[in-house]
Design a protein around this motif. Sequence first.
Motif, mmCIF file in Angstrom:
data_model
loop_
_atom_site.group_PDB
_atom_site.id
_atom_site.type_symbol
_atom_site.label_atom_id
_atom_site.label_comp_id
_atom_site.label_asym_id
_atom_site.label_seq_id
_atom_site.Cartn_x
_atom_site.Cartn_y
_atom_site.Cartn_z
ATOM 1 N N VAL A 294 20.301 102.251 70.800
ATOM 2 C CA VAL A 294 20.116 101.516 72.060
ATOM 3 C C VAL A 294 19.837 102.469 73.225
ATOM 4 C CG1 VAL A 294 21.225 100.012 73.758
ATOM 5 C CG2 VAL A 294 21.342 99.459 71.317
ATOM 6 N N PRO A 295 20.655 103.518 73.431
ATOM 7 C CA PRO A 295 20.318 104.435 74.533
ATOM 8 C C PRO A 295 19.022 105.208 74.297
ATOM 9 C CG PRO A 295 22.260 105.199 73.333
ATOM 10 C CD PRO A 295 21.992 103.816 72.868
ATOM 11 N N LEU A 296 18.740 105.581 73.029
ATOM 12 C CA LEU A 296 17.514 106.315 72.747
ATOM 13 C C LEU A 296 16.284 105.446 72.994
ATOM 14 C CD1 LEU A 296 15.991 108.793 71.619
ATOM 15 C CD2 LEU A 296 16.317 107.826 69.320
ATOM 16 N N SER A 297 16.300 104.222 72.485
ATOM 17 C CA SER A 297 15.143 103.343 72.665
ATOM 18 C C SER A 297 14.961 102.962 74.126
ATOM 19 C CB SER A 297 15.272 102.084 71.796
ATOM 20 O OG SER A 297 16.428 101.332 72.140
ATOM 21 N N THR A 298 16.058 102.839 74.863
ATOM 22 C CA THR A 298 15.948 102.571 76.298
ATOM 23 C C THR A 298 15.243 103.725 77.002
ATOM 24 O OG1 THR A 298 17.968 101.227 76.287
ATOM 25 C CG2 THR A 298 17.236 102.087 78.415
ATOM 26 N N ALA A 299 15.637 104.943 76.658
ATOM 27 C CA ALA A 299 15.000 106.116 77.257
ATOM 28 C C ALA A 299 13.520 106.187 76.881
ATOM 29 C CB ALA A 299 15.720 107.390 76.818
ATOM 30 N N LEU A 300 13.197 105.901 75.621
ATOM 31 C CA LEU A 300 11.804 105.932 75.185
ATOM 32 C C LEU A 300 10.989 104.843 75.882
ATOM 33 C CD1 LEU A 300 12.328 106.558 71.359
ATOM 34 C CD2 LEU A 300 11.536 108.199 73.075
ATOM 35 N N ASN A 301 11.609 103.691 76.093
ATOM 36 C CA ASN A 301 10.919 102.628 76.827
ATOM 37 C C ASN A 301 10.587 103.072 78.243
ATOM 38 O OD1 ASN A 301 10.994 100.882 74.662
ATOM 39 N ND2 ASN A 301 12.732 99.692 75.402
ATOM 40 N N MET A 302 11.535 103.743 78.873
ATOM 41 C CA MET A 302 11.310 104.190 80.252
ATOM 42 C C MET A 302 10.241 105.291 80.304
ATOM 43 S SD MET A 302 13.114 102.062 81.740
ATOM 44 C CE MET A 302 12.755 102.635 83.399
ATOM 45 N N ILE A 303 10.207 106.133 79.270
ATOM 46 C CA ILE A 303 9.153 107.150 79.201
ATOM 47 C C ILE A 303 7.787 106.479 79.071
ATOM 48 C CG2 ILE A 303 8.183 108.977 77.742
ATOM 49 C CD1 ILE A 303 11.090 109.841 77.181
ATOM 50 N N ASN A 304 7.701 105.462 78.224
ATOM 51 C CA ASN A 304 6.446 104.736 78.098
ATOM 52 C C ASN A 304 6.028 104.117 79.426
ATOM 53 O OD1 ASN A 304 6.030 105.293 75.401
ATOM 54 N ND2 ASN A 304 5.572 103.169 74.892
ATOM 55 N N ARG A 305 7.001 103.529 80.134
ATOM 56 C CA ARG A 305 6.690 102.917 81.422
ATOM 57 C C ARG A 305 6.210 103.973 82.417
ATOM 58 N NH1 ARG A 305 11.601 98.502 82.444
ATOM 59 N NH2 ARG A 305 11.493 97.512 80.372
ATOM 60 N N SER A 306 6.763 105.181 82.292
ATOM 61 C CA SER A 306 6.331 106.260 83.177
ATOM 62 C C SER A 306 4.869 106.625 82.941
ATOM 63 C CB SER A 306 7.203 107.507 82.961
ATOM 64 O OG SER A 306 8.545 107.248 83.307
ATOM 65 N N MET A 307 4.385 106.327 81.734
ATOM 66 C CA MET A 307 2.984 106.581 81.415
ATOM 67 C C MET A 307 2.128 105.337 81.591
ATOM 68 S SD MET A 307 2.438 109.736 80.666
ATOM 69 C CE MET A 307 0.866 109.642 79.828
ATOM 70 N N GLY A 308 2.723 104.285 82.153
ATOM 71 C CA GLY A 308 1.976 103.054 82.371
ATOM 72 C C GLY A 308 1.715 102.268 81.112
ATOM 73 N N LYS A 309 2.535 102.480 80.073
ATOM 74 C CA LYS A 309 2.361 101.784 78.807
ATOM 75 C C LYS A 309 3.494 100.791 78.593
ATOM 76 C CE LYS A 309 0.709 104.035 75.281
ATOM 77 N NZ LYS A 309 -0.700 103.571 75.299
ATOM 78 N N GLU A 310 3.304 99.907 77.620
ATOM 79 C CA GLU A 310 4.328 98.914 77.310
ATOM 80 C C GLU A 310 5.511 99.575 76.606
ATOM 81 O OE1 GLU A 310 2.477 95.863 75.059
ATOM 82 O OE2 GLU A 310 1.292 95.096 76.742
ATOM 83 N N LEU A 312 8.115 100.909 74.086
ATOM 84 C CA LEU A 312 7.993 101.344 72.699
ATOM 85 C C LEU A 312 8.754 100.399 71.773
ATOM 86 C CD1 LEU A 312 6.998 103.820 70.916
ATOM 87 C CD2 LEU A 312 9.373 104.568 71.023
ATOM 88 N N TYR A 313 9.926 99.981 72.192
ATOM 89 C CA TYR A 313 10.764 99.073 71.388
ATOM 90 C C TYR A 313 11.124 97.860 72.240
ATOM 91 C CZ TYR A 313 14.266 97.512 68.007
ATOM 92 O OH TYR A 313 14.983 96.780 67.084
ATOM 93 N N PRO A 314 10.270 96.841 72.255
ATOM 94 C CA PRO A 314 10.469 95.689 73.145
ATOM 95 C C PRO A 314 11.360 94.609 72.539
ATOM 96 C CG PRO A 314 8.374 95.497 72.038
ATOM 97 C CD PRO A 314 8.990 96.783 71.540
ATOM 98 N N PHE A 315 12.535 94.998 72.065
ATOM 99 C CA PHE A 315 13.432 94.063 71.407
ATOM 100 C C PHE A 315 14.854 94.212 71.929
ATOM 101 C CE2 PHE A 315 10.058 95.200 68.434
ATOM 102 C CZ PHE A 315 9.559 93.958 68.082
ATOM 103 N N VAL A 316 15.604 93.123 71.839
ATOM 104 C CA VAL A 316 17.026 93.124 72.152
ATOM 105 C C VAL A 316 17.773 92.830 70.856
ATOM 106 C CG1 VAL A 316 18.862 91.999 73.457
ATOM 107 C CG2 VAL A 316 16.621 92.368 74.522
ATOM 108 N N ILE A 317 18.870 93.540 70.621
ATOM 109 C CA ILE A 317 19.611 93.384 69.369
ATOM 110 C C ILE A 317 20.955 92.701 69.656
ATOM 111 C CG2 ILE A 317 20.619 94.576 67.388
ATOM 112 C CD1 ILE A 317 18.614 96.816 67.816
#
Length: 335
Positions: A294-310, A312-317
Amino acid sequence: MKAYRCRVCSNPLFFENSVCVLCGTALGYSRGEREIVPLDSTGQYVDTSGLVWHVCRNLNLSGCTWLAPLAGGQCFSCDLTRTRPNDADLVGLENYPIAERAKRHLIAELDSLGFPLVGRNPGTGGDPVNGLAFDLLSSTHERVMIGHEDGVITIDLAESNPAYRERVRGELDEPYRTMLGHFRHEIGHYYEWQLLEVAEHPELLEQARELFGDERADYQAAVDRHYADGAPAGWAQSYLTNYATMHPYEDFAETWAHYLHICDTVETAAEYGLTAVAVAGFTRFRDLVTGVWVPLSTALNMINRSMGKEDLYPFVIPVPVLDKLDFVASLRPPA
């Protein structure tokens, strides 16, 4: 994925490298060693037991870098492909290498996790009844349905085309759609069939029914209902995806796919120094999910957003899905 290095010059390598870009050494992937190994001038590799391995005959056709046991033969991964596009289907052949690359990625991960893999070809020691095979079909001239039936996984090669895949993703309102994701989902159907039904483990089958529902429910009726009425209200509290609500088979396969998503990404993160933990270090998979994923995927999602991308893991568990993931993880053979 593992972080590979050239055995000759220690240059970093990627999973699909056939040549080291630094020293020029020809390379091949040894499934037995789970390593990228150097080839000699004849394109051969001799392992520690003295066995001679050869470049797969499909290197130029599909970009396969895996090693084959016979000269002029094909590797284990390629042997699992029962059907490929014919030589006259130029569109299908263009899409074919992307599917084969995803399949090799899948097999490498299943090997890492210890899940058994047996093909259907009796000529190479396969099981024609319970073994696994892939039909990688081109929908250039006819419709292809992605699916699994009795050990045969069918993949539509059009999904290799990003524009096509993105259009279908939008039409179906899916948060995620990739070729590797298709392979991971469909192999989930295969392992549910093998590990819960063919293996005759009634206690596991009952646990699965408690978590996912009764898989004996009419599948076609469930499909018709899903596409007519959509997912039930509040589905996100108990399922990973809208599609998982359709039938217990699909819920299991979606959960299986996410189990592989999580394992592979956490392993890759550990290999490249982004986390200090490993999948095998947790007794309960749910602890890995909540404590690391959960913390890793959240960080990766924010990195993607920093690049203007959707994301990486658009799911809730949700909690019920943690129970399902735990069950799927429990099917992993002991080390």
